[in-house]
Design a protein around this motif. Structure first.
Motif, PDB file in Angstrom:
ATOM      1  N   ASP A  17       3.814  -5.503  -9.019  1.00 40.66           N
ATOM      2  CA  ASP A  17       2.398  -5.202  -8.785  1.00 40.66           C
ATOM      3  C   ASP A  17       2.062  -3.885  -9.478  1.00 40.66           C
ATOM      4  OD1 ASP A  17      -0.176  -5.670  -7.780  1.00 40.66           O
ATOM      5  OD2 ASP A  17       0.199  -4.546  -5.943  1.00 40.66           O
ATOM      6  N   VAL A  18       0.759  -3.717  -9.758  1.00 42.53           N
ATOM      7  CA  VAL A  18       0.232  -2.488 -10.352  1.00 42.53           C
ATOM      8  C   VAL A  18      -0.774  -1.905  -9.372  1.00 42.53           C
ATOM      9  CG1 VAL A  18      -1.032  -1.507 -12.308  1.00 42.53           C
ATOM     10  CG2 VAL A  18       0.469  -3.476 -12.659  1.00 42.53           C
ATOM     11  N   SER A  19      -0.728  -0.594  -9.156  1.00 41.77           N
ATOM     12  CA  SER A  19      -1.683   0.046  -8.246  1.00 41.77           C
ATOM     13  C   SER A  19      -3.098  -0.083  -8.807  1.00 41.77           C
ATOM     14  CB  SER A  19      -1.324   1.521  -8.040  1.00 41.77           C
ATOM     15  OG  SER A  19      -1.428   2.235  -9.256  1.00 41.77           O
ATOM     16  N   ARG A  20      -4.093   0.036  -7.944  1.00 47.12           N
ATOM     17  CA  ARG A  20      -5.492  -0.115  -8.369  1.00 47.12           C
ATOM     18  C   ARG A  20      -5.895   0.873  -9.453  1.00 47.12           C
ATOM     19  NH1 ARG A  20      -9.316  -1.321  -3.114  1.00 47.12           N
ATOM     20  NH2 ARG A  20      -8.478  -3.405  -2.723  1.00 47.12           N
ATOM     21  N   ASP A  21      -5.379   2.089  -9.356  1.00 45.10           N
ATOM     22  CA  ASP A  21      -5.736   3.099 -10.363  1.00 45.10           C
ATOM     23  C   ASP A  21      -4.919   2.940 -11.651  1.00 45.10           C
ATOM     24  OD1 ASP A  21      -3.240   4.071  -9.639  1.00 45.10           O
ATOM     25  OD2 ASP A  21      -4.006   5.922  -8.749  1.00 45.10           O
ATOM     26  N   GLY A  22      -3.943   2.028 -11.645  1.00 47.19           N
ATOM     27  CA  GLY A  22      -3.134   1.778 -12.831  1.00 47.19           C
ATOM     28  C   GLY A  22      -2.055   2.809 -13.086  1.00 47.19           C
ATOM     29  N   ASP A  23      -1.866   3.739 -12.158  1.00 48.92           N
ATOM     30  CA  ASP A  23      -0.887   4.811 -12.358  1.00 48.92           C
ATOM     31  C   ASP A  23       0.538   4.432 -11.969  1.00 48.92           C
ATOM     32  OD1 ASP A  23      -2.825   6.490 -13.317  1.00 48.92           O
ATOM     33  OD2 ASP A  23      -3.111   7.566 -11.430  1.00 48.92           O
ATOM     34  N   LEU A  24       0.676   3.460 -11.041  1.00 49.97           N
ATOM     35  CA  LEU A  24       1.999   3.128 -10.511  1.00 49.97           C
ATOM     36  C   LEU A  24       2.319   1.645 -10.677  1.00 49.97           C
ATOM     37  CD1 LEU A  24       1.920   5.155  -7.170  1.00 49.97           C
ATOM     38  CD2 LEU A  24       3.030   5.806  -9.302  1.00 49.97           C
ATOM     39  N   GLY A  28       9.989  -5.616  -6.903  1.00 51.46           N
ATOM     40  CA  GLY A  28      10.944  -6.097  -5.916  1.00 51.46           C
ATOM     41  C   GLY A  28      12.112  -6.661  -6.696  1.00 51.46           C
ATOM     42  N   THR A  29      13.338  -6.529  -6.175  1.00 50.73           N
ATOM     43  CA  THR A  29      14.507  -6.964  -6.942  1.00 50.73           C
ATOM     44  C   THR A  29      15.227  -8.139  -6.298  1.00 50.73           C
ATOM     45  OG1 THR A  29      16.193  -5.578  -5.884  1.00 50.73           O
ATOM     46  CG2 THR A  29      14.845  -4.555  -7.631  1.00 50.73           C
ATOM     47  N   SER A  30      16.107  -8.744  -7.074  1.00 47.88           N
ATOM     48  CA  SER A  30      16.891  -9.883  -6.614  1.00 47.88           C
ATOM     49  C   SER A  30      17.893  -9.495  -5.541  1.00 47.88           C
ATOM     50  CB  SER A  30      17.630 -10.515  -7.794  1.00 47.88           C
ATOM     51  OG  SER A  30      18.543  -9.586  -8.356  1.00 47.88           O
ATOM     52  N   GLU A  31      18.178  -8.219  -5.405  1.00 52.66           N
ATOM     53  CA  GLU A  31      19.118  -7.744  -4.391  1.00 52.66           C
ATOM     54  C   GLU A  31      18.414  -7.140  -3.181  1.00 52.66           C
ATOM     55  OE1 GLU A  31      22.486  -8.246  -4.635  1.00 52.66           O
ATOM     56  OE2 GLU A  31      21.836  -9.434  -6.364  1.00 52.66           O
ATOM     57  N   GLY A  32      17.084  -7.323  -3.093  1.00 49.24           N
ATOM     58  CA  GLY A  32      16.329  -6.822  -1.947  1.00 49.24           C
ATOM     59  C   GLY A  32      15.824  -5.405  -2.097  1.00 49.24           C
ATOM     60  N   GLY A  33      15.902  -4.855  -3.273  1.00 55.94           N
ATOM     61  CA  GLY A  33      15.441  -3.492  -3.498  1.00 55.94           C
ATOM     62  C   GLY A  33      13.954  -3.423  -3.796  1.00 55.94           C
ATOM     63  N   VAL A  34      13.395  -2.230  -3.617  1.00 55.97           N
ATOM     64  CA  VAL A  34      12.001  -1.955  -3.958  1.00 55.97           C
ATOM     65  C   VAL A  34      11.991  -0.688  -4.806  1.00 55.97           C
ATOM     66  CG1 VAL A  34       9.711  -1.358  -3.088  1.00 55.97           C
ATOM     67  CG2 VAL A  34      11.114  -3.028  -1.862  1.00 55.97           C
ATOM     68  N   VAL A  35      11.324  -0.769  -5.965  1.00 52.76           N
ATOM     69  CA  VAL A  35      11.245   0.368  -6.880  1.00 52.76           C
ATOM     70  C   VAL A  35       9.776   0.613  -7.196  1.00 52.76           C
ATOM     71  CG1 VAL A  35      11.872   1.261  -9.148  1.00 52.76           C
ATOM     72  CG2 VAL A  35      13.468  -0.197  -7.897  1.00 52.76           C
ATOM     73  N   VAL A  36       9.350   1.875  -7.089  1.00 58.24           N
ATOM     74  CA  VAL A  36       8.014   2.280  -7.500  1.00 58.24           C
ATOM     75  C   VAL A  36       8.204   3.270  -8.648  1.00 58.24           C
ATOM     76  CG1 VAL A  36       5.848   3.384  -6.815  1.00 58.24           C
ATOM     77  CG2 VAL A  36       7.110   1.967  -5.167  1.00 58.24           C
ATOM     78  N   ALA A  56      13.487  -9.751  -2.756  1.00 57.44           N
ATOM     79  CA  ALA A  56      12.084  -9.505  -2.405  1.00 57.44           C
ATOM     80  C   ALA A  56      11.237 -10.622  -3.013  1.00 57.44           C
ATOM     81  CB  ALA A  56      11.641  -8.154  -2.937  1.00 57.44           C
ATOM     82  N   THR A  57      10.277 -11.108  -2.246  1.00 55.30           N
ATOM     83  CA  THR A  57       9.415 -12.188  -2.737  1.00 55.30           C
ATOM     84  C   THR A  57       8.014 -11.698  -3.102  1.00 55.30           C
ATOM     85  OG1 THR A  57       8.821 -12.726  -0.455  1.00 55.30           O
ATOM     86  CG2 THR A  57      10.635 -13.966  -1.448  1.00 55.30           C
ATOM     87  N   GLY A  58       7.659 -10.483  -2.684  1.00 57.39           N
ATOM     88  CA  GLY A  58       6.347  -9.954  -3.024  1.00 57.39           C
ATOM     89  C   GLY A  58       6.250  -8.465  -2.770  1.00 57.39           C
ATOM     90  N   VAL A  59       5.444  -7.792  -3.585  1.00 58.23           N
ATOM     91  CA  VAL A  59       5.123  -6.373  -3.380  1.00 58.23           C
ATOM     92  C   VAL A  59       3.641  -6.213  -3.656  1.00 58.23           C
ATOM     93  CG1 VAL A  59       7.393  -5.377  -3.915  1.00 58.23           C
ATOM     94  CG2 VAL A  59       5.769  -5.772  -5.756  1.00 58.23           C
ATOM     95  N   THR A  60       3.002  -5.317  -2.915  1.00 56.90           N
ATOM     96  CA  THR A  60       1.604  -5.015  -3.168  1.00 56.90           C
ATOM     97  C   THR A  60       1.303  -3.595  -2.723  1.00 56.90           C
ATOM     98  OG1 THR A  60      -0.668  -5.801  -2.931  1.00 56.90           O
ATOM     99  CG2 THR A  60       0.712  -5.916  -0.971  1.00 56.90           C
ATOM    100  N   PHE A  61       0.433  -2.939  -3.454  1.00 62.58           N
ATOM    101  CA  PHE A  61       0.029  -1.581  -3.116  1.00 62.58           C
ATOM    102  C   PHE A  61      -1.072  -1.604  -2.074  1.00 62.58           C
ATOM    103  CE2 PHE A  61       1.994  -0.687  -7.183  1.00 62.58           C
ATOM    104  CZ  PHE A  61       2.586   0.550  -6.971  1.00 62.58           C
ATOM    105  N   SER A  62      -1.133  -0.554  -1.265  1.00 57.44           N
ATOM    106  CA  SER A  62      -2.279  -0.370  -0.380  1.00 57.44           C
ATOM    107  C   SER A  62      -3.483  -0.011  -1.247  1.00 57.44           C
ATOM    108  CB  SER A  62      -2.001   0.741   0.643  1.00 57.44           C
ATOM    109  OG  SER A  62      -1.785   1.979  -0.024  1.00 57.44           O
ATOM    110  N   ALA A  63      -4.657  -0.111  -0.679  1.00 57.40           N
ATOM    111  CA  ALA A  63      -5.891   0.143  -1.446  1.00 57.40           C
ATOM    112  C   ALA A  63      -5.910   1.543  -2.055  1.00 57.40           C
ATOM    113  CB  ALA A  63      -7.114  -0.065  -0.564  1.00 57.40           C
ATOM    114  N   ASP A  64      -5.370   2.529  -1.340  1.00 59.02           N
ATOM    115  CA  ASP A  64      -5.376   3.901  -1.846  1.00 59.02           C
ATOM    116  C   ASP A  64      -4.126   4.249  -2.665  1.00 59.02           C
ATOM    117  OD1 ASP A  64      -3.480   4.028   0.145  1.00 59.02           O
ATOM    118  OD2 ASP A  64      -4.464   5.637   1.275  1.00 59.02           O
TER     119      ASP A  64
END
Length: 150
Positions: A17-24, A28-36, A56-64
């Protein structure tokens, strides 16, 4: 054109996923990791290697953009905070990389200038001694241990 390429994790990404502001960017990884990571240079902002027991099957940023929600095939959900301090640290890392690339370019340029300067001095000295171009080439080949083909 490709702006930046960097390995952000040792495991394949399963969601993104990409943050709304496009900065981040969030992975999600095949081993269950999360990287930002930052979008501009892929510098790590947060890395949780075992956020989930399976992929991980999905990642999403909060609105802020202050948090990332990740979900997994193990039926778990995790909210990961993205602190301003983590963002600042990533920005410093990116700035350091740009500085390092600049330093490498300067060192390479200086080496080229030195080689050219030494070559020019050798050429002038050879001319002063009355050496022909062929004599100079033979001398250089001899110094470099190359077979004399002239």
């Amino acid at each position: 054109p490709l702006l930046s390429c960097r390995k952000v994790t040792d495991h394949p990404s399963t969601c993104f996923d990409v943050s709304r502001d496009g900065d981040l960017l969030a992975f999600g990884t095949s081993e269950g990791g999360v990287v930002v990571a930052t979008a501009s240079g892929c510098a790590p902002v947060r890395k949780i290697l075992k956020a989930h027991m399976v992929f991980a099957t999905g990642v999403t940023f909060s609105a802020d953009g202050a948090a990332v929600l990740s979900v997994s095939a193990d039926a778990s959900a995790l909210v990961t905070a993205i602190t301003p301090a983590a963002r600042k640290q990533a920005a410093k890392l990116e700035a350091g990389q740009k500085f390092s690339a600049t330093r490498v370019a300067i060192v390479v340029l200086l080496l080229v200038v030195i080689v050219l300067k030494v070559g020019l001095q050798a050429w002038r000295e050879a001319k002063r001694r009355g050496m022909t171009q062929d004599d100079l080439v033979r001398a250089l080949r001899s110094m470099l241990g190359l077979k004399d083909e002239l």
